[in-house]
Structures are given as structure tokens and as C-alpha cells.
Design a protein around this motif. Structure first.
Motif, PDB file in Angstrom:
ATOM      1  N   LEU A  94      11.349  -1.728  25.196  1.00  0.00           N
ATOM      2  CA  LEU A  94      12.079  -2.193  24.004  1.00  0.00           C
ATOM      3  C   LEU A  94      13.585  -2.363  24.225  1.00  0.00           C
ATOM      4  O   LEU A  94      14.411  -1.903  23.439  1.00  0.00           O
ATOM      5  CB  LEU A  94      11.827  -1.241  22.831  1.00  0.00           C
ATOM      6  N   HIS A  96      15.996  -4.585  23.528  1.00  0.00           N
ATOM      7  CA  HIS A  96      16.170  -5.775  22.687  1.00  0.00           C
ATOM      8  C   HIS A  96      17.562  -6.388  22.768  1.00  0.00           C
ATOM      9  O   HIS A  96      17.735  -7.584  22.515  1.00  0.00           O
ATOM     10  CB  HIS A  96      15.890  -5.429  21.216  1.00  0.00           C
ATOM     11  N   GLU A 126      10.581  -7.529  26.017  1.00  0.00           N
ATOM     12  CA  GLU A 126       9.250  -7.686  25.433  1.00  0.00           C
ATOM     13  C   GLU A 126       9.282  -8.072  23.956  1.00  0.00           C
ATOM     14  O   GLU A 126       8.397  -7.698  23.189  1.00  0.00           O
ATOM     15  CB  GLU A 126       8.445  -6.394  25.626  1.00  0.00           C
ATOM     16  N   SER A 127      10.303  -8.839  23.574  1.00  0.00           N
ATOM     17  CA  SER A 127      10.370  -9.316  22.198  1.00  0.00           C
ATOM     18  C   SER A 127      11.137 -10.629  22.146  1.00  0.00           C
ATOM     19  O   SER A 127      11.903 -10.953  23.062  1.00  0.00           O
ATOM     20  CB  SER A 127      11.068  -8.286  21.296  1.00  0.00           C
ATOM     21  N   GLU A 129      13.510 -11.180  20.160  1.00  0.00           N
ATOM     22  CA  GLU A 129      14.919 -10.790  20.073  1.00  0.00           C
ATOM     23  C   GLU A 129      15.517 -10.578  21.457  1.00  0.00           C
ATOM     24  O   GLU A 129      16.640 -11.015  21.741  1.00  0.00           O
ATOM     25  CB  GLU A 129      15.053  -9.511  19.249  1.00  0.00           C
ATOM     26  N   ASP A 152       3.582  -7.137  24.243  1.00  0.00           N
ATOM     27  CA  ASP A 152       4.479  -6.972  23.092  1.00  0.00           C
ATOM     28  C   ASP A 152       5.187  -8.280  22.753  1.00  0.00           C
ATOM     29  O   ASP A 152       5.472  -8.544  21.586  1.00  0.00           O
ATOM     30  CB  ASP A 152       5.488  -5.871  23.386  1.00  0.00           C
ATOM     31  N   LEU A 153       5.469  -9.084  23.783  1.00  0.00           N
ATOM     32  CA  LEU A 153       6.077 -10.387  23.513  1.00  0.00           C
ATOM     33  C   LEU A 153       5.128 -11.244  22.686  1.00  0.00           C
ATOM     34  O   LEU A 153       5.553 -11.923  21.742  1.00  0.00           O
ATOM     35  CB  LEU A 153       6.425 -11.089  24.833  1.00  0.00           C
ATOM     36  N   SER A 156       5.291 -10.062  19.116  1.00  0.00           N
ATOM     37  CA  SER A 156       6.529 -10.444  18.435  1.00  0.00           C
ATOM     38  C   SER A 156       6.549 -11.925  18.087  1.00  0.00           C
ATOM     39  O   SER A 156       7.306 -12.362  17.224  1.00  0.00           O
ATOM     40  CB  SER A 156       7.744 -10.085  19.293  1.00  0.00           C
TER      41      SER A 156
END
Length: 240
Positions: A94, A96, A126-127, A129, A152-153, A156
Motif C-alpha cells: 500500500l 500510495h 497496487e492502486s 492512486e 489489489d490493482l 482498485s
């Protein structure tokens, strides 16, 4: 000992990191002896304790490899305990923003002030953002590998993080993974991501060096292949 991981990555070598998917020092040793460069000990989604980290990382080193741990969060005490338990590096989830990246580097260096240069720090992108802030994140010094986490991507981006056997992720996710890997490499940084058998060559061509895979598919594929090979022989016996 992790210095050699730094050296391999600096040379441009691919580094294979396998998740044993089970709390087993013996399996960690076996994976390294079978050719894995490192084992991945998951404390975010897995059940490994600090004592498990100690024994699993030690087993990987005994076989000539390394133990990289994913802590369950970015807290100083958590990362410190993972490293003090014997991890050769941490893969922190995470990341970000650049501010989070800077704080993780500070925490990492605080945890092992005299040895951080010999440990591997992997930051997870992994996002959406994180991808949006990627240029600023990549400018933060002290992170050795930037790892693109497709699960996780996917989530998101509004897709399921899971992939059914024989299926592929949604094409927009695959495209964004490729683009992010290329941006990491274009910035002169080391990239990594999750791979599966059918796309590993493509992802390496996109710039991935740290290649993450799970042990369970090896087992499932091996058992399935053995069943298929033994089926004709079994059928022949039944006809006699």
C-alpha cells in the motif's frame, strides 16, 4: 547475505521469489534448493508469525537463498520485528503516495540502522492512486524494488482481485500493469510483479525483474500431469 540479491538485480538478472503458501521451513529450503532465489513469507494475507519468519527465513538461507517478508502494515514496530526476526528484506504493501514511501524508508532504516544496505526494501504499487502518483513515488530514494501488485490493482480499478484457473485478468488491468512496469524501468528503477507460467516472458520483456510466484500451482500442475500420464496405463489394465 541479501547483498547478493542487490547484486543480481543490479546486473539485470531476474530474481524468482516463490510463496510456499504453507508455514513450513522444510518447504522453504526445498524451494530454494529447487532453484528459487528467495521465498516470500506473507504476514498480510498469510498466517505466519514472527517465530515462523525466523525459522522460514533461516531455512531459505541455509539452502543458499533469502526470505522476504510482507508485513501486515507499515507500522514501525511491525517492520522492525519482521527484520529482527530474521527477514532478509520486507515487501511493504500500500505505497500510495511519495509521503508514504518516504516514511517506509525512514522506518526501514530505523529498524536496522547498521544493516539496512544489506536488506531488500520492496515497495508495493497496487492502486490507481499509486499509479497516479508513480513519478513522485519513484523519486523517493531508498526503495530497492517497486513491485506492481495486480490483485489489489484490479480491485482498485473495480475488478475482482481473483483470477479463475485458466482465465486472465481484465485487459485494462493487464495494460496498466505493463505500462507501470515500463514506467518504473524508464525511471532507472527495478520493477517486479506477480507472474504465471503463460505470461512470464511477456512481463520480463516489460521490465519485470523480481518475479513472484506461488508454490501451490507447481503442486497442482505436477499432480494433474501425473494423473493424465497414468490414465492411459490404467485404462489399458482395465481392458485386460
Amino acid at each position: 547475505m541479501s547483498t547478493s540479491l542487490h547484486q543480481r538485480l543490479a546486473r539485470g538478472d531476474s530474481v524468482l521469489m516463490v510463496n510456499p503458501n504453507h508455514i513450513s521451513p522444510t518447504l522453504c529450503e526445498k524451494l530454494v534448493r529447487s532453484g528459487a532465489d528467495s521465498v516470500f513469507i506473507d504476514c498480510e494475507h498469510g498466517l505466519a508469525s514472527y517465530e515462523d519468519i525466523h525459522h522460514m527465513a533461516k531455512a531459505a538461507r541455509y539452502a543458499g537463498g533469502f526470505g522476504i517478508v510482507r508485513p501486515q502494515n507499515q507500522e514501525r514496530s511491525t517492520i522492525t520485528r519482521c527484520l529482527n526476526a530474521g527477514a532478509d528484506g520486507v515487501m511493504v504493501p500500500l505505497i500510495h503516495t511519495a509521503e508514504i514511501a518516504r516514511q517506509v524508508v525512514h522506518t526501514f532504516r530505523y529498524a536496522v540502522p547498521d544493516d539496512h544496505a544489506n536488506k531488500l526494501l520492496v515497495g508495493m504499487v497496487e492502486s490507481v492512486e499509486a499509479v497516479r502518483n508513480l513519478d513522485e513515488i519513484l523519486a523517493v530514494e531508498g526503495i530497492d524494488v517497486f513491485f506492481v501488485g495486480p490483485g489489489d490493482l484490479s480491485q482498485s480499478m473495480g475488478y475482482s482481485p481473483a483470477v479463475a484457473p485458466g482465465k486472465r485478468r481484465a485487459q485494462p488491468v493487464l495494460d496498466l500493469v505493463d505500462e507501470t512496469l515500463q514506467r518504473i524501468r524508464a525511471a532507472g528503477k527495478v520493477a517486479g510483479t506477480l507472474v504465471v507460467r503463460q505470461d512470464v516472458e511477456h512481463l520480463v520483456s516489460m521490465g519485470a525483474q523480481l518475479l513472484y510466484y506461488h508454490a501451490d500451482p507447481f503442486v497442482a500442475e505436477g499432480v494433474s500431469a501425473m494423473r493424465q500420464l497414468s490414465a492411459p496405463a490404467t485404462a489399458a489394465l482395465e481392458t485386460h
